[in-house]
Design a protein around this motif. Structure first.
Motif, mmCIF file in Angstrom:
data_model
loop_
_atom_site.group_PDB
_atom_site.id
_atom_site.type_symbol
_atom_site.label_atom_id
_atom_site.label_comp_id
_atom_site.label_asym_id
_atom_site.label_seq_id
_atom_site.Cartn_x
_atom_site.Cartn_y
_atom_site.Cartn_z
ATOM 1 N N PRO A 139 12.764 16.528 -16.529
ATOM 2 C CA PRO A 139 13.304 15.294 -15.942
ATOM 3 C C PRO A 139 14.809 15.413 -15.760
ATOM 4 O O PRO A 139 15.492 16.067 -16.570
ATOM 5 C CB PRO A 139 12.941 14.233 -16.978
ATOM 6 C CG PRO A 139 11.810 14.803 -17.754
ATOM 7 C CD PRO A 139 12.039 16.287 -17.781
ATOM 8 N N ALA A 140 15.339 14.802 -14.706
ATOM 9 C CA ALA A 140 16.773 14.918 -14.420
ATOM 10 C C ALA A 140 17.619 14.421 -15.577
ATOM 11 O O ALA A 140 18.678 14.981 -15.873
ATOM 12 C CB ALA A 140 17.110 14.148 -13.141
ATOM 13 N N SER A 141 17.165 13.365 -16.252
ATOM 14 C CA SER A 141 17.942 12.824 -17.375
ATOM 15 C C SER A 141 18.038 13.844 -18.510
ATOM 16 O O SER A 141 19.091 14.012 -19.140
ATOM 17 C CB SER A 141 17.292 11.536 -17.882
ATOM 18 O OG SER A 141 15.951 11.774 -18.286
ATOM 19 N N VAL A 142 16.937 14.551 -18.784
ATOM 20 C CA VAL A 142 16.935 15.549 -19.855
ATOM 21 C C VAL A 142 17.762 16.768 -19.457
ATOM 22 O O VAL A 142 18.573 17.277 -20.245
ATOM 23 C CB VAL A 142 15.490 15.978 -20.193
ATOM 24 C CG1 VAL A 142 15.496 17.070 -21.258
ATOM 25 C CG2 VAL A 142 14.680 14.781 -20.655
ATOM 26 N N LEU A 143 17.571 17.232 -18.222
ATOM 27 C CA LEU A 143 18.327 18.399 -17.765
ATOM 28 C C LEU A 143 19.815 18.112 -17.744
ATOM 29 O O LEU A 143 20.645 18.982 -18.039
ATOM 30 C CB LEU A 143 17.849 18.819 -16.379
ATOM 31 C CG LEU A 143 18.488 20.089 -15.803
ATOM 32 C CD1 LEU A 143 18.396 21.252 -16.774
ATOM 33 C CD2 LEU A 143 17.841 20.447 -14.474
ATOM 34 N N SER A 144 20.178 16.876 -17.412
ATOM 35 C CA SER A 144 21.591 16.490 -17.436
ATOM 36 C C SER A 144 22.160 16.633 -18.841
ATOM 37 O O SER A 144 23.274 17.152 -19.037
ATOM 38 C CB SER A 144 21.739 15.044 -16.939
ATOM 39 O OG SER A 144 23.083 14.625 -17.004
ATOM 40 N N SER A 145 21.404 16.209 -19.845
ATOM 41 C CA SER A 145 21.853 16.338 -21.235
ATOM 42 C C SER A 145 21.896 17.800 -21.670
ATOM 43 O O SER A 145 22.836 18.234 -22.343
ATOM 44 C CB SER A 145 20.924 15.543 -22.161
ATOM 45 O OG SER A 145 21.065 14.157 -21.961
ATOM 46 N N LEU A 178 19.067 16.143 -9.935
ATOM 47 C CA LEU A 178 20.196 16.284 -10.862
ATOM 48 C C LEU A 178 21.530 16.155 -10.146
ATOM 49 O O LEU A 178 22.501 15.606 -10.688
ATOM 50 C CB LEU A 178 20.116 17.647 -11.559
ATOM 51 C CG LEU A 178 21.278 18.004 -12.483
ATOM 52 C CD1 LEU A 178 21.235 17.151 -13.745
ATOM 53 C CD2 LEU A 178 21.246 19.482 -12.845
ATOM 54 N N PHE A 179 21.599 16.636 -8.888
ATOM 55 C CA PHE A 179 22.872 16.697 -8.187
ATOM 56 C C PHE A 179 23.167 15.424 -7.383
ATOM 57 O O PHE A 179 24.130 15.388 -6.624
ATOM 58 C CB PHE A 179 22.891 17.920 -7.269
ATOM 59 C CG PHE A 179 22.737 19.209 -8.019
ATOM 60 C CD1 PHE A 179 23.784 19.723 -8.755
ATOM 61 C CD2 PHE A 179 21.526 19.897 -8.021
ATOM 62 C CE1 PHE A 179 23.644 20.902 -9.469
ATOM 63 C CE2 PHE A 179 21.372 21.079 -8.721
ATOM 64 C CZ PHE A 179 22.440 21.589 -9.455
ATOM 65 N N SER A 180 22.338 14.407 -7.560
ATOM 66 C CA SER A 180 22.621 13.134 -6.900
ATOM 67 C C SER A 180 23.543 12.266 -7.740
ATOM 68 O O SER A 180 23.904 11.177 -7.339
ATOM 69 C CB SER A 180 21.315 12.381 -6.632
ATOM 70 O OG SER A 180 20.670 12.046 -7.857
ATOM 71 N N ARG A 181 23.947 12.761 -8.888
ATOM 72 C CA ARG A 181 24.797 12.003 -9.802
ATOM 73 C C ARG A 181 26.166 12.676 -9.923
ATOM 74 O O ARG A 181 26.367 13.795 -9.457
ATOM 75 C CB ARG A 181 24.145 11.913 -11.176
ATOM 76 C CG ARG A 181 24.178 13.242 -11.919
ATOM 77 C CD ARG A 181 23.089 13.337 -12.952
ATOM 78 N NE ARG A 181 21.785 13.243 -12.304
ATOM 79 C CZ ARG A 181 20.771 12.569 -12.810
ATOM 80 N NH1 ARG A 181 20.912 11.955 -13.965
ATOM 81 N NH2 ARG A 181 19.615 12.525 -12.192
ATOM 82 N N ALA A 182 27.084 11.978 -10.566
ATOM 83 C CA ALA A 182 28.419 12.530 -10.785
ATOM 84 C C ALA A 182 28.404 13.365 -12.060
ATOM 85 O O ALA A 182 28.495 12.833 -13.167
ATOM 86 C CB ALA A 182 29.452 11.406 -10.893
ATOM 87 N N LEU A 183 28.258 14.665 -11.917
ATOM 88 C CA LEU A 183 28.236 15.539 -13.083
ATOM 89 C C LEU A 183 29.619 15.568 -13.739
ATOM 90 O O LEU A 183 30.637 15.626 -13.044
ATOM 91 C CB LEU A 183 27.823 16.953 -12.681
ATOM 92 C CG LEU A 183 26.403 17.095 -12.120
ATOM 93 C CD1 LEU A 183 26.154 18.530 -11.661
ATOM 94 C CD2 LEU A 183 25.361 16.692 -13.155
ATOM 95 N N PRO A 184 29.677 15.544 -15.075
ATOM 96 C CA PRO A 184 30.986 15.543 -15.764
ATOM 97 C C PRO A 184 31.720 16.862 -15.584
ATOM 98 O O PRO A 184 31.130 17.892 -15.257
ATOM 99 C CB PRO A 184 30.612 15.279 -17.226
ATOM 100 C CG PRO A 184 29.188 15.699 -17.346
ATOM 101 C CD PRO A 184 28.548 15.444 -16.020
ATOM 102 N N LEU A 185 33.019 16.812 -15.836
ATOM 103 C CA LEU A 185 33.877 17.979 -15.637
ATOM 104 C C LEU A 185 33.402 19.218 -16.408
ATOM 105 O O LEU A 185 33.394 20.314 -15.837
ATOM 106 C CB LEU A 185 35.321 17.637 -16.029
ATOM 107 C CG LEU A 185 36.343 18.764 -15.899
ATOM 108 C CD1 LEU A 185 36.495 19.196 -14.446
ATOM 109 C CD2 LEU A 185 37.694 18.349 -16.472
ATOM 110 N N PRO A 186 32.991 19.127 -17.688
ATOM 111 C CA PRO A 186 32.534 20.336 -18.376
ATOM 112 C C PRO A 186 31.347 20.996 -17.683
ATOM 113 O O PRO A 186 31.247 22.228 -17.651
ATOM 114 C CB PRO A 186 32.152 19.823 -19.776
ATOM 115 C CG PRO A 186 32.950 18.579 -19.967
ATOM 116 C CD PRO A 186 33.034 17.957 -18.610
ATOM 117 N N VAL A 187 30.443 20.196 -17.124
ATOM 118 C CA VAL A 187 29.280 20.760 -16.436
ATOM 119 C C VAL A 187 29.713 21.471 -15.156
ATOM 120 O O VAL A 187 29.244 22.569 -14.848
ATOM 121 C CB VAL A 187 28.250 19.655 -16.134
ATOM 122 C CG1 VAL A 187 27.116 20.202 -15.265
ATOM 123 C CG2 VAL A 187 27.698 19.077 -17.430
#
Length: 456
Positions: A139-145, A178-187
């Motif tokens: 899931p995108a939420s899990v992969l984001s974490s 996953l890439f439809s969101r604003a990924l944080p700078l560390p990512v």
């Protein structure tokens, strides 16, 4: 509530609550306390993620569902988490998702209750196990974490080997949302650290960060500028986004690049030869497509910075670029002052760094461009206004025409059209308007006058 939640997370209350559950609620003991701890963790976590732009509405629902299902049965110490993240059977996958979300939120707010050297390999093994067991997309939420945990625990350790990078790449490609969101700078930094990842996902990741249709704030602009200064690949991908069709992301990228150009010395870009070559090729592709978006102007400005700090050598690609930029002038109008300024500056930089044995070739190309000479005449026949853009365009026109005159005189190059310039107006500016004229305009006027007399 948001500030209080962040304070609780930073003070270790997620870890405290999890360890309290493990100590007091395992084996179905103290059911009331267990429920209270679960309610507290759920409320705390949802408050933390609902006030950030890196989580979508669907993410919030997914995380809430996972926490509600898995927190009641989560009664293990934090020290046992690494083994649980890799050894739990597929049927208990939600329990792993729950641990990952708790780790993410704790680490994001400064509570590192597992050392980085444990978290990083644990996340790698987790995504490898997911691929081996089911091959389904996370899931995108899990992969984001997971991606956040990988990126913030990666520093100081060895670079990933090819196999690990391929695993990460496969995982990312399986989850386009996953890439439809604003990924944080560390990512973003983690993605641009590896060429295999930046080439496949760099532009898409930046687009997700920039496409929200709002102005880039100061903090976000600072983060993006830091990214561009740190990772050359990020600059190339930002240029790609800027030259896309007219979108919110392209406009935001142009603004960030403008700020970057005002803060960079140019040497750092030109020293990275691979990056310089890639930017030249990117510009070549844009010019050949003949789709002139707003990003073309800033791309030309970046090219000017590179050319002005080059070693004075021009290869075949440079001359092809000069040819295409010269052709671009033939489709332009003097009212398009921003793009015209970028084009004139770019042509002037090419002439400045052109080696002596090739200046006749460059001069013949530009002096044979009738539309270029017409535009120079149109700009210089008008009086520069008080606006900085008008003055800058006038300065650039004077410098470019001065260089062309000197090269024509040196090589006796054939000229397709004469250019009429009111020299008396320039002399009056130097004699009587020094106090009111722009300083750079005065310098360029002196340079032009010297060029006229030098050719005389």
């Amino acid at each position: 509530m948001t500030s209080f939640s962040k304070k609780l997370a930073a003070s270790g209350f997620i870890r405290l609550t999890v360890d309290s559950k493990a100590l007091l609620c395992s084996g179905n003991r103290n059911a009331s306390l267990n429920q209270t701890c679960c309610d507290f963790l759920l409320k705390l976590c949802m408050c933390l993620i609902s006030n950030t732009d890196t989580w979508t509405h669907d993410d919030l629902q997914d995380v809430k569902r996972v926490l509600q299902e898995s927190l009641p049965s989560l009664c293990c110490r934090v020290s046992d988490w690494p083994s649980l993240l890799t050894d739990i059977p597929q049927s208990l996958r939600n329990a792993q998702y729950c641990l990952i979300h708790l780790l993410h939120l704790s680490l994001q707010h400064g509570d590192r209750f597992l050392c980085d050297s444990a978290v990083f390999p644990c996340m790698l093994r987790f995504i490898m196990c997911v691929q081996d067991q089911c091959g389904d997309a996370l899931p995108a939420s899990v992969l984001s974490s997971v991606l956040y945990l990988l990126s913030v625990t990666h520093h100081g350790g060895p670079r990933l080997d090819t196999v690990s990078v391929n695993v990460v790449s496969k995982t990312l490609s399986s989850c386009p949302p996953l890439f439809s969101r604003a990924l944080p700078l560390p990512v973003l930094s983690f993605i641009f650290l590896y060429p295999e990842l930046s080439e496949r996902f760099g532009a898409t990741a930046l687009t997700g960060r920039l496409c929200r249709g709002t102005e880039v704030g100061q903090e976000e602009e600072r983060e993006l500028l830091e990214l561009l200064h740190t990772h050359p690949a990020a600059l190339l991908n930002m240029l790609v986004v800027a030259c896309e069709a007219e979108t919110a992301a392209s406009h935001s990228a142009i603004g960030v690049l403008r700020c970057f150009l005002s803060s960079v010395d140019g040497v750092s870009i030109s020293r990275t030869s691979d990056l310089s070559d890639q930017i030249r090729l990117a510009l070549m592709n844009v010019l050949q497509r003949q789709t002139h978006t707003d990003g073309l102007s800033v791309l030309l400005d970046v090219l000017s910075v590179i050319q002005s700090h080059s070693s004075g050598q021009m290869n075949h690609t440079d001359f092809k670029l000069l040819y295409h930029v010269s052709n671009l002038v033939g489709k332009m109008d003097s009212s398009d002052s921003e793009l015209l300024l970028s084009v004139f500056n770019c042509l002037y930089c090419f002439l400045c760094v052109c080696p002596s044995h090739a200046t006749d070739r460059a001069a013949s190309l530009l002096l044979g461009n009738v539309r270029l000479l017409e535009l120079l005449e149109e700009v210089l026949s008008s009086s520069p206004s008080s606006s900085s853009s008008s003055s800058s365009l006038h300065c650039s026109s004077l410098l470019l025409l001065s260089s062309l005159m000197l090269l024509q005189h040196k090589h006796s190059a054939q000229v397709q059209k004469s250019v009429s310039v009111d020299l008396h107006q320039i002399l009056r500016r130097l004699a009587f308007s020094k106090r009111h004229a722009d300083a750079l305009l005065l310098v360029c006027s002196v340079r032009f006058r010297a060029g006229v007399f030098g050719c005389g």
